[in-house]
Design a protein around this motif. Structure first.
Motif, PDB file in Angstrom:
ATOM      1  N   UNK A  53       0.717  -1.267  -0.012  1.00 16.87           N
ATOM      2  CA  UNK A  53      -0.065   0.073   0.074  1.00 16.87           C
ATOM      3  C   UNK A  53       0.811   1.261   0.133  1.00 16.87           C
ATOM      4  N   UNK A  54       1.048   1.985  -1.174  1.00 16.94           N
ATOM      5  CA  UNK A  54       1.642   3.207  -1.373  1.00 16.94           C
ATOM      6  C   UNK A  54       0.823   4.489  -0.835  1.00 16.94           C
ATOM      7  N   UNK A  55       0.983   5.179   0.036  1.00 14.89           N
ATOM      8  CA  UNK A  55       0.214   6.258   0.780  1.00 14.89           C
ATOM      9  C   UNK A  55       0.781   7.396   0.111  1.00 14.89           C
ATOM     10  N   UNK A  56       0.529   8.510  -0.799  1.00 16.74           N
ATOM     11  CA  UNK A  56       0.929   9.713  -1.016  1.00 16.74           C
ATOM     12  C   UNK A  56       0.728  10.561   0.009  1.00 16.74           C
ATOM     13  N   UNK A  57       1.699  11.254   0.476  1.00 18.98           N
ATOM     14  CA  UNK A  57       1.956  12.371   1.403  1.00 18.98           C
ATOM     15  C   UNK A  57       1.998  13.616   0.774  1.00 18.98           C
ATOM     16  N   UNK A 110       0.256  13.485  10.533  1.00 15.81           N
ATOM     17  CA  UNK A 110      -0.521  13.420   9.688  1.00 15.81           C
ATOM     18  C   UNK A 110      -1.404  12.110   9.736  1.00 15.81           C
ATOM     19  N   UNK A 111      -2.460  12.018   8.925  1.00 14.84           N
ATOM     20  CA  UNK A 111      -3.317  10.811   8.959  1.00 14.84           C
ATOM     21  C   UNK A 111      -3.697  10.646   7.482  1.00 14.84           C
ATOM     22  N   UNK A 168       4.809   7.003   1.644  1.00 15.39           N
ATOM     23  CA  UNK A 168       4.917   5.952   2.602  1.00 15.39           C
ATOM     24  C   UNK A 168       4.411   4.399   1.994  1.00 15.39           C
ATOM     25  N   UNK A 169       5.534   3.743   1.952  1.00  9.22           N
ATOM     26  CA  UNK A 169       5.158   2.361   1.316  1.00  9.22           C
ATOM     27  C   UNK A 169       5.006   1.317   2.498  1.00  9.22           C
ATOM     28  N   UNK A 170       3.719   0.781   2.752  1.00 13.42           N
ATOM     29  CA  UNK A 170       3.604  -0.578   3.962  1.00 13.42           C
ATOM     30  C   UNK A 170       3.424  -1.701   2.761  1.00 13.42           C
ATOM     31  N   UNK A 171       4.328  -2.725   3.414  1.00 15.28           N
ATOM     32  CA  UNK A 171       4.243  -3.958   2.765  1.00 15.28           C
ATOM     33  C   UNK A 171       3.762  -4.900   4.142  1.00 15.28           C
ATOM     34  N   UNK A 172       2.475  -5.508   3.620  1.00 14.22           N
ATOM     35  CA  UNK A 172       1.690  -6.324   4.579  1.00 14.22           C
ATOM     36  C   UNK A 172       2.172  -7.942   4.245  1.00 14.22           C
ATOM     37  N   UNK A 173       2.424  -8.619   4.993  1.00 15.39           N
ATOM     38  CA  UNK A 173       2.498 -10.055   4.872  1.00 15.39           C
ATOM     39  C   UNK A 173       1.122 -10.623   5.289  1.00 15.39           C
ATOM     40  N   UNK A 174       0.312 -10.928   4.492  1.00 13.52           N
ATOM     41  CA  UNK A 174      -1.045 -11.721   4.403  1.00 13.52           C
ATOM     42  C   UNK A 174      -0.993 -13.343   4.351  1.00 13.52           C
TER      43      UNK A 174
END
Length: 166
Positions: free
Chosen positions: A38-42, A51-52, A155-161
């Motif tokens: 999930x790449x979140x653009x700030x 920030x949120x 911010x890049x979040x990499x989730x292991x599911x």
């Protein structure tokens, strides 16, 4: 020689018993484990200390050869800054699933180098109830020790599911 014949008979009996215990008309379930970004653009956070962001994580690839989820949970998450003009962001990051279940709340140092995987506690890792159209919603809240040095980064979040599917 007699011992080998007895062993063959026992092995054959075990095989017959194992195969006769199988259900013939039940769904086949299997476990899949994969990572999803999930790449979140700030934007507009320069000189701010918090920030949120809201987003969602698409996990549809887990259903590529199956029809539905039986169980799914997040095992870990890795964090990384992308295109940040400063050194790092030191502070606290909180990741919520579906806006109300905190899966991560830790002090971190975010940089262009991914963090070590942060293990998600088992009691909050289940995402089965929040999966909608093969995605799950996330909210990321950050507070930094120093003002943010950039106005446009990600911010890049990499989730292991890990999921059980049918």
């Amino acid at each position: 020689m007699k011992k080998i014949k007895v062993m063959k008979a026992v092995l054959l009996l075990c095989a017959v018993f194992a195969f006769s215990s199988c259900e013939e008309n039940g769904e086949i379930q299997f476990i899949i484990k994969d990572d999803f970004d999930a790449v979140l653009l700030v934007k507009g956070a320069k000189d701010q200390t918090s920030f949120s962001l809201d987003s969602s994580v698409n996990i549809s690839d887990l259903l590529a050869n199956s029809s539905e989820f039986v169980y799914a949970d997040v095992e870990s998450v890795t964090l990384q800054l992308v295109d940040y003009s400063g050194e790092s962001i030191d502070g606290t990051i909180e990741v919520l699933i579906d806006g109300n279940t905190t899966i991560l709340n830790e002090s971190v140092s975010l940089s262009e180098t991914p963090t070590d995987p942060i293990i998600i506690p088992e009691e909050v890792s289940n995402i089965m109830d929040v999966i909608s159209s093969e995605t799950f919603p996330i909210t990321v809240n950050t507070s930094s020790d120093e003002p943010i040095e950039d106005d446009d980064f990600s911010i890049k979040l990499t989730f292991v599911v890990k999921a059980t599917v049918e």
